[in-house]
Motif scaffolding. Structure first.
Motif, short mmCIF file in Angstrom:
data_model
loop_
_atom_site.label_atom_id
_atom_site.label_comp_id
_atom_site.label_asym_id
_atom_site.label_seq_id
_atom_site.Cartn_x
_atom_site.Cartn_y
_atom_site.Cartn_z
N ARG A 112 0.85 -1.19 0.00
CA ARG A 112 0.00 0.00 0.00
C ARG A 112 0.89 1.25 0.00
NH1 ARG A 112 -4.96 -0.81 4.13
NH2 ARG A 112 -5.94 0.50 2.53
N ASP A 156 -5.30 9.69 4.85
CA ASP A 156 -6.58 9.10 4.47
C ASP A 156 -6.69 7.67 4.97
OD1 ASP A 156 -7.09 11.48 3.24
OD2 ASP A 156 -6.96 10.72 1.18
N LEU A 157 -5.61 6.91 4.86
CA LEU A 157 -5.63 5.53 5.35
C LEU A 157 -5.82 5.48 6.87
CD1 LEU A 157 -2.93 3.54 3.34
CD2 LEU A 157 -5.40 3.54 3.07
N ALA A 159 -7.31 7.63 8.72
CA ALA A 159 -8.67 8.06 9.07
C ALA A 159 -9.69 6.95 8.85
CB ALA A 159 -9.05 9.29 8.26
N GLN A 160 -9.37 5.98 7.99
CA GLN A 160 -10.32 4.92 7.66
C GLN A 160 -9.80 3.54 8.10
OE1 GLN A 160 -11.01 5.23 3.41
NE2 GLN A 160 -11.18 7.45 3.52
N TRP A 161 -8.92 3.53 9.09
CA TRP A 161 -8.27 2.27 9.47
C TRP A 161 -9.29 1.28 10.04
CZ3 TRP A 161 -3.75 0.98 7.76
CH2 TRP A 161 -3.14 -0.18 8.25
N PRO A 162 -9.26 0.02 9.58
CA PRO A 162 -10.25 -0.97 10.04
C PRO A 162 -10.00 -1.40 11.49
CG PRO A 162 -8.65 -2.00 8.58
CD PRO A 162 -8.39 -0.53 8.52
N GLU A 163 -11.06 -1.67 12.18
CA GLU A 163 -10.97 -2.09 13.57
C GLU A 163 -10.35 -3.49 13.67
OE1 GLU A 163 -13.98 -2.73 17.42
OE2 GLU A 163 -14.72 -1.92 15.51
N CYS A 208 -2.72 7.34 17.54
CA CYS A 208 -3.68 6.35 17.04
C CYS A 208 -3.61 5.09 17.90
CB CYS A 208 -3.39 6.00 15.59
SG CYS A 208 -3.64 7.35 14.42
#
Length: 246
Positions: A112, A156-157, A159-163, A208
């Motif tokens: 990525r 952006d990644l 902010a949208q990081w998967p749980e 984070c």
């Protein structure tokens, strides 16, 4: 079969492999077998992908731009690599290609590329990188080829990081951690650009909850070296977890 060439065949381009079936290889693979390796009709070849596993095949027809391989038997069952994702800031061409090649050999399942504040290149030759990943997979005997995502901003990644997914970030001057880093399949490793992360990025990452700061020692490493070191460290932890079943 030990020394015969291995070729990745995308499962998107063929029906499921079966004994006695015939595969038609494209011009590039036909050229590789006939011109580069000097293979001949009757020669052995291994063809593989994660869906079909690996099959022993025999060259049935070979011309400069065309090759037919007859499938004989499956010698490895289908399996996907139980590995990690690698987030990295693109580097100069040779260094980026080295990251893709060595990351594939170390079991990365998904690359990525990310844009950071100090990223010094914003262009990637996707076709070239996919070819390098494919060649590395053929060489290291894995059954799948890692995905390579388009370039996106790191913010952006985050902010949208998967749980439930950990991000092991190689942050400068992180305190020494455990010798074995516990990791799960699907976790990610993050490597910054040459010159490191900015102060603002450091603060964001440390804030984070899903980020696990990763120490790579007291010396300053090149970004491509850091990628290999981090993947080896976290990969060893992943293997330990998988081996114990915990």
């Amino acid at each position: 079969m030990k020394d015969c060439p291995r070729l990745f065949i995308s499962p998107d381009t063929i029906p499921p492999m079966v004994a006695g079936g015939m595969l038609e290889l494209g011009p590039a693979q036909a050229h590789y077998l006939g011109t580069v390796l000097r293979q001949q009709v009757g020669g052995a070849v291994a063809v593989f992908n994660a869906r079909d596993g690996q099959w022993h095949g025999v060259i049935d027809h070979l011309r400069r731009d065309r090759c037919h391989v007859r499938l004989v038997e499956q010698n490895r069952a289908p399996a996907a690599t139980a590995g990690l994702c690698l987030l990295f800031a693109p580097l100069k061409r040779d260094a980026t290609e080295a990251v893709i090649r060595m990351g594939t050999e170390l079991g990365v399942t998904r690359f990525r590329p990310v844009v950071t504040e100090r990223t010094n290149t914003h262009r990637l030759n996707a076709a070239r990188l996919e070819s390098i990943a494919c060649e590395a997979a053929e060489q290291c005997e894995r059954l799948d080829v890692p995905e390579i995502d388009p370039l996106v901003p790191l913010v952006d990644l985050l902010a949208q990081w998967p749980e439930g997914i950990s991000l092991f970030a190689a942050l400068e001057r992180s305190p020494p951690g455990p010798v074995v880093v516990p990791a799960q399949v699907g976790d990610s490793v993050l490597i910054g650009p040459e010159g490191g992360f900015s102060v603002r990025e450091h603060d964001r990452l440390r804030g984070c909850a899903f980020v696990r700061p990763l120490s790579l020692g007291s010396l300053v490493l090149r970004a491509d070296t850091a990628a290999v070191a981090a993947l080896a460290l976290v990969g060893a932890g992943l293997k330990a977890v998988c081996d114990t079943g915990s």
